[in-house]
Design an enzyme around this catalytic site. Structure first.
Site, PDB file in Angstrom:
ATOM      1  N   LYS A  62      -3.499  -6.690  -1.209  1.00 30.38           N
ATOM      2  CA  LYS A  62      -4.355  -6.243  -0.100  1.00 30.38           C
ATOM      3  C   LYS A  62      -5.572  -7.134   0.137  1.00 30.38           C
ATOM      4  O   LYS A  62      -6.032  -7.263   1.270  1.00 30.38           O
ATOM      5  CB  LYS A  62      -4.847  -4.812  -0.359  1.00 30.38           C
ATOM      6  CG  LYS A  62      -3.799  -3.748  -0.157  1.00 30.38           C
ATOM      7  CD  LYS A  62      -4.457  -2.385  -0.349  1.00 30.38           C
ATOM      8  CE  LYS A  62      -3.519  -1.264  -0.019  1.00 30.38           C
ATOM      9  NZ  LYS A  62      -4.220   0.025  -0.014  1.00 30.38           N
TER      10      LYS A  62
ATOM     11  N   ASP B 195      -6.556   2.611   5.666  1.00 25.55           N
ATOM     12  CA  ASP B 195      -6.697   3.567   4.550  1.00 25.55           C
ATOM     13  C   ASP B 195      -7.800   4.595   4.820  1.00 25.55           C
ATOM     14  O   ASP B 195      -7.648   5.779   4.507  1.00 25.55           O
ATOM     15  CB  ASP B 195      -6.999   2.823   3.245  1.00 25.55           C
ATOM     16  CG  ASP B 195      -5.764   2.139   2.669  1.00 25.55           C
ATOM     17  OD1 ASP B 195      -4.644   2.618   2.932  1.00 25.55           O
ATOM     18  OD2 ASP B 195      -5.930   1.132   1.962  1.00 25.55           O
TER      19      ASP B 195
END
Ligand code: ATR
Length: 277
Positions: A70, A107
């Protein structure tokens, strides 16, 4: 001609076999009657840039990125959203028709949507939020809580310096308390969030004293294996409203799916069941 192509997307990680995303996106594609595929891709760090550069040429319209890539993916993307920049990580890539790669982080969106659906009475201005943990997940949660207008965020992490770093990035609304004091912070909380991996199957239990929990608080755990963690069970027992972590996984997937396949998918019991398969 590009419009005749079957759109492809997938999740890039290593390992990636545990990812629930292929089942979830596969369920949405099927239930919405859409053409398309969503494929898990186990990619080593050394191959990451080359794989990501190759995917658009193969007909991929985008990808999710998961652990451990990520952060690394940020250096590969051509354009990075403000949210991803603030969080320092991306989980969603969009391959544009002009050949550029855009990186975003959904997220925080997934976290706040899960919270709003799971605890509809929760109000951002109800009081402080206690956030346990200061890793990548905590960054996304704090960004989302700050955006939502939570007045004060009390952050506690085993490694205090990581919490201090988050305070530096997110400003005055964040207060840091020692990990051994985390239990005391629960008394005044309107919201309690576990972002650590503690309580997950195969990990140690979350040992923060929970006697500060009481009715009227909302408690959520990012851990979703098991769905009912010790934290959520204890919270439920004293009458807190609890929200499990599976929903965050489902909601964070929504913006990517919509961008890639053109339809906004619904998070419902069937989607939950699909992600658990
Ligand atoms: P993620 O992206 O999921 O947040 P991470 O960046 O590795 O993953 O962060 C894991 C979090 O769980 C951190 O807050 C970590 O605390 P440290 O910063 O002190 O490492 C926390 N964590 C993991 N194992 C822990 C343990 N045994 N006790 C306390 N905290 C733990």
């Amino acid at each position: 001609m590009t419009h005749d192509r079957i759109p492809l997307a997938g999740v890039i990680g290593s390992p990636v076999a545990h990812s629930r995303s292929p089942q979830l996106h596969g369920h949405w594609l099927k239930s919405l009657g859409l053409r398309g595929f969503y494929i898990p891709m186990d990619v080593a760090r050394d191959d990451l840039a080359q794989v990501i550069r190759t995917l658009p040429r193969m007909g991929f319209v985008g990808a999710n990125v998961t652990v451990p890539h990520k952060e690394a993916v940020m250096a590969i993307a051509d354009k990075i959203s403000d949210r991803a920049t603030l969080i320092g990580a991306a989980n969603t890539l969009i391959f544009r028709e002009d050949g550029t790669i855009h990186a975003d982080n959904t997220d925080g969106y997934g976290f706040i949507e899960n919270l709003r659906h799971g605890a509809p009475d929760w109000r951002a201005d109800a009081g402080p939020a206690v956030v346990l943990g200061a890793g990548g997940a905590a960054r996304a949660v704090i960004a989302a809580l700050t955006d939502a207008g939570v007045p004060e965020i009390v952050l506690s992490n085993r490694t205090r310096v990581r919490a201090e770093r988050l305070k530096d990035d997110f400003g005055q609304r964040v207060q840091v308390v020692d990990w051994v004091q985390a239990g005391n912070a629960l008394d005044d909380a309107a919201l309690v969030v576990n972002t650590t991996s503690l309580g997950m199957v195969g990990q140690p239990e979350l040992r923060v004293p929970l006697d500060g929990l009481r009715k009227g608080q909302v408690v959520t755990d990012l851990v979703y294996t098991p769905l009912k963690t010790r934290l959520l069970a204890a919270a439920e027992q004293v009458g807190c409203e609890t929200v499990d972590g599976l929903g965050m996984l489902l909601y964070q997937a929504v913006p990517g799916f919509e961008r890639w396949f053109g339809v906004r998918p619904v998070v419902d019991d069937e989607a939950r069941a699909a992600a658990l398969r």
